[in-house]
Enzyme design. Sequence first.
Site, PDB file in Angstrom:
ATOM      1  NE  ARG A  63      -4.085   2.088   1.175  1.00  0.00           N
ATOM      2  CZ  ARG A  63      -4.459   3.010   2.070  1.00  0.00           C
ATOM      3  NH1 ARG A  63      -4.011   2.949   3.307  1.00  0.00           N
ATOM      4  NH2 ARG A  63      -5.260   3.990   1.693  1.00  0.00           N
ATOM      5  N   GLY A  64       0.827   1.977  -1.098  1.00  0.00           N
ATOM      6  CA  GLY A  64       1.744   3.101  -1.285  1.00  0.00           C
ATOM      7  C   GLY A  64       1.713   4.110  -0.164  1.00  0.00           C
ATOM      8  CD  GLU A  65      -3.284   6.623   0.927  1.00  0.00           C
ATOM      9  OE1 GLU A  65      -3.572   6.628   2.142  1.00  0.00           O
ATOM     10  OE2 GLU A  65      -4.114   6.794   0.029  1.00  0.00           O
ATOM     11  CG  ASP A  66      -0.185   1.924   4.881  1.00  0.00           C
ATOM     12  OD1 ASP A  66      -0.699   3.040   5.031  1.00  0.00           O
ATOM     13  OD2 ASP A  66      -0.800   0.844   5.057  1.00  0.00           O
ATOM     14  CB  THR A  67       5.344   0.609   3.034  1.00  0.00           C
ATOM     15  OG1 THR A  67       4.733  -0.002   1.887  1.00  0.00           O
ATOM     16  CG2 THR A  67       4.685   0.142   4.303  1.00  0.00           C
ATOM     17  NE  ARG A  68       3.752   5.176  -3.943  1.00  0.00           N
ATOM     18  CZ  ARG A  68       3.260   4.273  -4.805  1.00  0.00           C
ATOM     19  NH1 ARG A  68       4.079   3.597  -5.569  1.00  0.00           N
ATOM     20  NH2 ARG A  68       1.967   4.057  -4.865  1.00  0.00           N
ATOM     21  N   GLY A  96      -0.523   6.346 -18.930  1.00  0.00           N
ATOM     22  CA  GLY A  96      -1.643   6.116 -19.821  1.00  0.00           C
ATOM     23  C   GLY A  96      -2.044   4.668 -19.982  1.00  0.00           C
ATOM     24  CD  GLU A 130      -1.089  -4.849  -6.556  1.00  0.00           C
ATOM     25  OE1 GLU A 130      -0.999  -3.740  -7.065  1.00  0.00           O
ATOM     26  OE2 GLU A 130      -0.398  -5.245  -5.581  1.00  0.00           O
TER      27      GLU A 130
END
Length: 1354
Positions: A63-68, A96, A130
């Site tokens: 999850r990008g918000e958590d660990t990106r 795109g 995913e």
Amino acid sequence: MGQFISARPSLKRKREPESEDQNQARKILHVEGSNKDVQSNSTTTSTSFSRPHWNYDVFLSFRGEDTRKNFTDHLYSALDGVGIRTFRDDEELGRGKTISTELLNAIRESKISIVVFSKGYASSRWCLDELVEIVHCKNIIGHTLLPIFYHVDPSDVRKQTGTFAEAFSRHEKRYQSDMERIQRWRKALNEAANCSGWDLESIANGYESRFIKEIVEEVLCKVNPARLDVARHPIGIESRVHHIKDLLNLGTSDVCIVGIYGMGGIGKTTLVKAVYNEICVAFEGSSFLSNLKESSEKPNGLVHLQEQLLNDILKMNFKIGNVDRGINIIKERIQGKKVLVILDDVDDFEKLHTLVEKEWFGSGSRIIVTTRDEQLLTQLEVNKKYKVEELNNWESLRLFSYHAFGTALPRNDYQELSISAMKYAGGLPLALVVLGSFLKGRSIDEWKSELEKLRRTPHDKIQKILRISFDSLDSSTKDIFLDIACFFVGMDKEYAIKILDGCNFFPGIGMPILIQRSLVTIECQNELKMHNLVRDMGREIVCEESPKYPGKRSRLWFHKDVLNVLHKHMGSETVEGVILNLPILEDVHLKTKAFTNMKNLRLLQINSVHLRGSYEHLSKELKWLCWHECPLEFLPQSFHLENLVILDMQHSNVKQVWKKKKIFNMLKVLNLSNSKYLPKLPNFSQVPQLEILILEGCTSLVRVHESIGYLKRLVLLNLQSCENLRNLPSSISNLESLQTLVLSECFNLEKLPEQLGNMTALTKMRADNIAIKQLPSSFSLLKNLETLSLRRCECLIESPEFLQTSRLKELILEGCTNLVKVHESIGLLKRLVSLNLGGCKRLRNLPNSISNLQLLETLDLSNCLELDKLPEQLGNMTALTKMSANNIAIKQLPSSFSLLKNLETLSLRRCECLIESPEFLQNSRLKELILEGCTNLVEVHESVGLLKRLNYLTLFGCKKLRNLPNSISNLELLETLNLSDCLELDKLPEQMGNMKALKCLHANKIAIMQQPSPLGLSRNPGIISSFECGRPSSSWISPKSSNHISLLPSIYEICSLTGVSQLVLDGCNLSENEFPIEFGCLSSLMVLDLSRNNFHNLPSCISRLPRLQDLSLHECTTLQSISFCTSVPALNANGCTSLERILILTNKISSSFSLNNCHKLVEIQSLNSVRSGTTVFMGRCNNLANDFRNSAIQMMCKADDGCSLCLPGSEIPNWFSHQIIGSLISFRVPSFLDGQISKVLLCVVYAANKEVSRNSDNWGWRFCNKTRNPTKYFTADSCKSIFYSCDDHIFVEVTSGDDIKLEMKSGDEIELFVKVLPHEEMECEMQVRKLGIHLLVDEPNVTDKAESSRDDEL
């Protein structure tokens, strides 16, 4: 290595079913008969196999918000930094593009998915979708899923609690119309959380850098970015790699060294390459230094190796300059690192110390060393050793076939040639690869030519590799090796050492060196062995001394070369050893002048040879003379034997060893065994150094010379079977060095010397079956005696005193039928381990002191018929592990019996006075309890339930036993329970289902009237492997009766026992219609007994039992036909009086048929050929068609070894080449030109003087080759029992020359006598009316000839 956590215990992989290749290989290799034949082991067939195409090593799901920008970014960088191609969505996707589609493709094209479960992971539907795809790929295409629990509890992920519950609460509101999607997400989370992965809190205590490091190490291990090339076809590698990994003990932190050793070409390097590939990524650095011996011998070789070691581990280029500086740099730069170092092909202990020391490396480091020299590993003080063994036949055939044909098995037309090539290679991978590659694409004639060539000249490439080990030996050890290779393979090790020691070759150190370097092995019975290719290498070295002129070689062993040299007097001073072993025994007459030029001859074997001329022509340097069947009556005075160390003249005609007084100061071994004309022995003062004297089987010997007492160095004296020897000289007591004395079968020896006790060095004395009544009183002074055997001394009344024989470990008084007393002093034998008093029929009691034998492990009192009481303190014998007291008169065991805490086996078979079993309060180690045939036993003690380790219990034939204690249900490890013939047993314990390990239950002829369902017998219906019931006793109503319930469960219940391997349904009144189709699904069933049932035809479902090996249909009197569609089990259908035909729809049967008393049987259709060991008995089948009778006997010509046939008849077929009326036949072996005898057919017409209802007794074939060894008979007992009938019957058996131990050659006169080995309970006689023998000859096969030629050269 990262600590993997797993929510579920790992399951062991189920054993795979046998492949078609293995089934086919069983057929190809059937002729081998070796326990190393086709084996089901996990070997890798090839390195090329179908797998998905991976574009990425790792797919990161997070999850990008958590660990990106924190954890995932650091993880990505670490993975990328070590070369792992990693996909993350914010870098690999172009603008795109449809994210979902690209993500799905990326997942499918990645080998591994790492899922970072953070607190907000479940909030993202993209993450969850995913995950669903990742789980799907894991289950479908072998994708690997590795979860990381980043500040979340794995149980929250698995159960969707905590923040995951909150997320799903929101999803369920949003996707109310698509709850299936919600369920897919939940299922995926549950499955992912159950995979092995990493939990930040439990592994690194929250420290992310350490956490990431461990993850990268684990992923590297799975990705395997850098691998060594192992082999094109790594056959047999997997199981061996697994073994070495176990030895490495990778989970420990100590520094460990493992040594791998074996002969050249055995595959050590290939094996350690495979090990390296599997484990290298678990270390901070690794280095594989190959060909250390060769590399170190180059200029600056050790320096270059040190540089390679540093470069491999530190990934930096080092230039060292000299060895000493290199040692310091390795210490300083690698110190503390966890490393893997493999040193391949090490030959020098000192070289190792320039490269590795345990103290240089960090915790968890592993060092692997391969070498040909086991001693080097001992010097290195390795933690573990592993010897690489030859490939088994199955592995060998596959490896050879891959290189010769490109397939796992040879082509059909090359099968026999391939087996010959495989046998030549002897399991040596190098030879299999070289030979297979060389023969690939060649014609059959070329194959034959090459294999014929190999019988005399080893392959150059193989020879070169093997010779490295020889070249590294010193001079005397080379001589030892060449002597063994040319002369001593198969010889007793100690005997060979005596010879070599006499030649001053120092075998005390040389022999261990050869063993440590895998050039020589010691097999069972202490025999010297060499791999055939190593032996051939040694012989080739000798041939290279003078390729064209054998007389100029140091050693001559091939009979043609020997005869050529001796007949033409072409010997030279170079010759040191000559052995003449002829493949065809014939009278060989040689002139002594042939040896004139062999001045340095030290080893000579000339069995059965006649020498003419003066013996002064023979070498004065002789150390070993082996002359079996020597025709001389004495050794000539001119024979110079002053330097002789061993004189071996077995089966000779000597009447006097030497006539005139002559001193033999060097002689240490004199073997005159089976010299049947020798009446007396020489004056032993002439052989003062004698150590071994063997006179076994000298049947004319009546006295031993008094001078034997002068042999102060004698350690072994063997007088066994000197039948006419009546006494021993008193001087024999002076043999102060004697360690072994053998007097067995000296039937007339009534007395031993009074001063026997002076032989204080004696450790072993065997005096079985002699006529002594007692041992001399001095016997008790034999303070070093360890073994005393007086078996079958039937005149012995009481045992000797044991006052000072405190070292005695084994005492055998078995079969001393008149022994009435064992001396009280037996209690002084504190070291006694084994005591055998079996068959002492008049022994009434044992001394109480026997209870003092606290080290006694085995006690045998069986068949002491009058022994009615055992010592009260029996329980003091706390070391006792096995006690056999069968057929004795005791009523009960002493109460102290329960103190035998180490007892593992107790056998009280046929103790008919025994009323109750003993208590078992402390016998917790008991594994086997045998109370069979205790006909008056009425009770088994309740304490039997305490025997937690018991796995075998038989109460068979305990006719008065009424019930079993309930505690028997506590025997959770019991595998076999036999209750058959317990005629009054009318109830089984209710809780028998607790016996979870029970596999075999036998319950024939018991009085039980309430059915225990098979499912009640075990809570796991697959665990019962044998279920036996039926055949009711006279007190039990048959199944048709309405008054009682049958023991037999329904067939439908039995079908649920999927694990049953043995099923007995004897006499259960069944017909074929009662068998459901499900019965054929008992996939584990191997033994099925349907005797005495009401079948007309065999139930069709029987033919579908895939593993059935043994089928009994005994006395199914209504049975009319039997057919087998695929495999044919062993069949017992005796007494099927309505049976007319048996149909076999397969090519060749390998099972036995017993069809006696099938009076209507006409034929066995399609009985064309049978495999090894198959028997077909058709006694009293008088309705057999004549054509079938004739074809059945003719079939035996094509049958394999060990097959036999019995059917009614009174004539031996006229095609038998030799036949006679009576039981004794003599014939001369005809000329076969270049062919060889492959099989021998023996045919007997016989009849008994009365009818007997069962088969019994065995045939005995007594052979003698009158030409080669007129006094030696060999008895081959057939394992086939005899069918008794007053009517004439024909018995035919197939055997091979090897089995009868005859090498029958053209012109030999053979005598054959047939006898019956009677069973002690049979009361009838057998008459052999006619006897026939037929020799089957094969055309010479060049590859087989090559094998035999190499054996001939021995």
